[in-house]
Design a protein around this motif. Structure first.
Motif, mmCIF file in Angstrom:
data_model
loop_
_atom_site.group_PDB
_atom_site.id
_atom_site.type_symbol
_atom_site.label_atom_id
_atom_site.label_comp_id
_atom_site.label_asym_id
_atom_site.label_seq_id
_atom_site.Cartn_x
_atom_site.Cartn_y
_atom_site.Cartn_z
ATOM 1 N N ALA A 503 -25.489 43.449 -11.323
ATOM 2 C CA ALA A 503 -26.359 43.889 -10.243
ATOM 3 C C ALA A 503 -26.714 45.342 -10.523
ATOM 4 O O ALA A 503 -25.845 46.220 -10.534
ATOM 5 N N PRO A 512 -31.051 41.747 -10.789
ATOM 6 C CA PRO A 512 -29.947 41.643 -11.753
ATOM 7 C C PRO A 512 -30.396 42.004 -13.161
ATOM 8 O O PRO A 512 -31.595 42.079 -13.449
ATOM 9 N N TRP A 582 -27.083 34.861 -9.197
ATOM 10 C CA TRP A 582 -27.590 35.853 -8.255
ATOM 11 C C TRP A 582 -27.495 35.390 -6.809
ATOM 12 O O TRP A 582 -27.202 36.189 -5.906
#
Length: 591
Positions: A503, A512, A582
């Motif tokens: 991240a 990301p 994610w």
């Protein structure tokens, strides 16, 4: 076009069994040709008159009714236009060179005697000099599944005629790969017999001492059927040899050393070749890594050595008197033969003899070789921009075969995302033709190759597959950048287990960074979308640094375009690899 099965074995059995007439089959072929002419007008150079085709078909029906056993009863076929068909001009794709033969080539006579019906003469790279199909004044036949790409050559029209279902099989020729490369690109079987197994009487020579007439077919069964009809000694052919049959166990299969497996950046071809090797291993074969450098050295003798002079010899009169009649790329190759001396020829022969000994020794421990047929494929526009260099690339795995007196069988091995075919070639020593057909049959039975794509009838739109990993996922803040470009979701999957996910710090909206790390990585969830090329280009220009678009390997080994990151992307970033994706990370933020 109807859904009638249009392979030689099926049609011959139906006509011989009087379940279908040869005339009906001929009419079907003619109707298909007419329908496809608007799609690819460059397939044919000359056609047999319709009334003549129907007359020959009626004669085949009469012979069947009289009790004759015709192995190719009523089967329509095409003839590459460097092979003679009596009464029809032979041009070798050079109108100035054209002549009208009074008799057909020996192999054509044998096919007609067996009941087959010649439909016409197909386009080719001029004087069979090329592996791509664009070197003809009659136009450039294209891959039947994506017409932006080359069909392969020099047997270009023959491959298209069969792959498009216009005829059941077609004759091609193969000196350096001309019957194998187009087979690969169009999903066909291409049988290149041992030199001298099939007569070359009635063939316009390219390299007279190396030339082979070949067949392009839909199946192993059809290739075997054609071989049974046409193989055999021909006393009128100085290079014909008495037929032999050499058995093969097909248990020990040579494959190139890893660093010799070159695909010139074509990740799809590399993946399909590895899958083909896995299939061969699953059939019980032992895959043995071998050094193919001696084979490549032999291949270099064909175009970069004295054998190019043999091509020059075949066209010398035209080259002297009317050089402008010859395609520029072909002319450049032929002119190169003028500088070859007699000394060069003998030195080349001496080295080839040494390389032949190396190849003979290789066969002491191997039954056959399994190589890619071609390392990659090119668009027609690309080939025309660099006609010599790109054409040479296509012969990387084919050029040595005839020089070293080997037999070869090109087989389909799958499809790229753009619809074009990829193939492998099984190669054995001279006279292993029948054994190669058996080995090819075993491979195809185990391969489970997906069905071929639909024919490209309207001009296939070029598309790109893109893997997204973060803010562009469905429901995420930047997904609109895909939906506004009409991107189509292909699948939700994961990467190969070789990536880490971070991240990024100070990114708005949160984004990301996907980093390839090898064995220390994990599988990361992604979504794969398909966009047309223009939409993909407009998307890429909006990708901000330190992100970029590169290549991402998926869990099944497929390589697609996808988000990657520069090293600076992980400065101050949080490693979230353990979460697997994610979405899981966003959920932790919400929690």
């Amino acid at each position: 076009m109807t859904d009638m099965l249009f392979d030689a074995a099926t049609l011959a059995a139906a006509v011989a069994g009087r379940k279908m007439s040869a005339v009906a089959v001929a009419r079907e072929s003619l109707d298909r040709i007419q329908a496809y002419a608007a799609v690819q007008p460059a397939v044919w150079i000359a056609r047999v008159a319709e009334e003549k085709v129907l007359s020959m078909a009626a004669r085949a029906d009469a012979r069947v009714a009289a009790g004759e056993r015709l192995p190719l009863a009523g089967v329509p076929f095409a003839i590459k236009d460097n092979i003679d068909l009596a009464g029809i001009e032979t041009t070798a794709a050079c109108p100035t060179f054209a002549y009208t033969p009074s008799r057909s080539a020996e192999v054509v006579d044998r096919l007609i005697a067996a009941g087959a019906i010649p439909i016409g003469k197909t386009n080719l790279d001029q004087f069979a000099t090329g592996l791509n199909g664009t070197r003809s004044p009659y136009g450039a036949p294209a891959c039947v599944f994506n017409r932006a790409y080359v069909s392969g050559g020099s047997s270009s029209g023959s491959s298209v005629a069969v792959a498009a279902g216009l005829v059941a099989f077609a004759l091609g020729t193969d000196t350096a790969g001309s019957g194998r490369v187009p087979a690969a690109f169009n999903g066909l079987v291409g049988m290149k017999p041992t030199k001298g197994r099939w007569s070359t009487t009635g063939l316009v020579p390219a390299c007279r001492s190396l030339d082979c007439i070949t067949v392009l077919a839909q199946s192993i069964a059809d290739a075997r059927l054609i071989d049974r009809v046409v193989a055999g000694f021909d006393p009128t052919d100085a290079y014909s040899r008495p037929r032999e049959e050499r058995p093969l166990a097909a248990r020990s299969i040579g494959v190139p050393l890893p660093h010799q497996r070159l695909f010139l950046g074509d990740a799809a071809a590399e993946r399909l070749y590895e899958r083909a090797l896995e299939t061969l291993a699953a059939t019980g074969a032992d895959l043995v890594e071998v050094d193919i450098e001696p084979l490549r050295e032999a291949a270099a003798l064909l175009y970069n050595g004295p054998w190019v002079a043999e091509r020059t010899a075949a066209t010398e009169a035209l080259l002297d008197d009317q050089p402008e009649a010859i395609d520029p790329a072909v002319r450049e190759i032929l002119e190169g033969g003028r500088s070859v001396s007699g000394v060069d020829v003998f030195r080349g022969q001496y080295r080839l003899a040494e390389l032949q000994r190396i190849a003979d020794a290789m066969w002491q421990s191997l039954d056959l070789l399994a190589l890619p047929t071609a390392p990659t494929i090119y668009r027609i526009a690309e080939m025309r921009a660099a006609p010599i260099a790109l054409n040479s690339n296509l012969g990387l795995y084919t050029n040595f075969v005839n020089l070293l007196d080997m037999a070869a069988l090109a087989l389909p091995a799958g499809w790229r995302d753009n619809g074009t075919g990829f193939g492998i070639t099984l190669i054995g020593p001279a006279w292993t033709d029948v054994a190669l057909l058996a080995a090819g049959e075993a491979y195809l039975a185990a391969a489970h190759i997906p069905p071929q794509p639909a024919l490209d009838m309207e001009g296939r739109m070029e598309t790109v597959k893109l893997a997204v990993v973060g803010a562009h996922l469905e429901g995420m803040p930047l997904h609109w950048q895909l939906s506004s470009r009409k991107a189509r979701l292909i699948e939700a999957t994961t990467t190969a287990p070789t990536y880490k996910l971070f991240a990024m710090a100070n990114s708005t909206p949160p984004k990301p960074a996907l980093i390839h790390v090898g064995a220390e990585g994990a599988a990361i969830a992604v979504e794969v979308y398909e966009l047309d090329v223009a939409a993909f280009g407009s998307f890429v220009v909006e990708v901000p640094a330190p992100l970029a678009i590169g290549s991402v390997t998926l869990s099944d080994g497929t390589v697609v375009k996808g988000f990657v990151a520069e090293p600076r992307a992980i400065e101050g970033a949080r490693d979230i690899t353990v979460l697997g994706g994610w979405r899981a990370y966003i959920e932790t933020l919400a929690a």
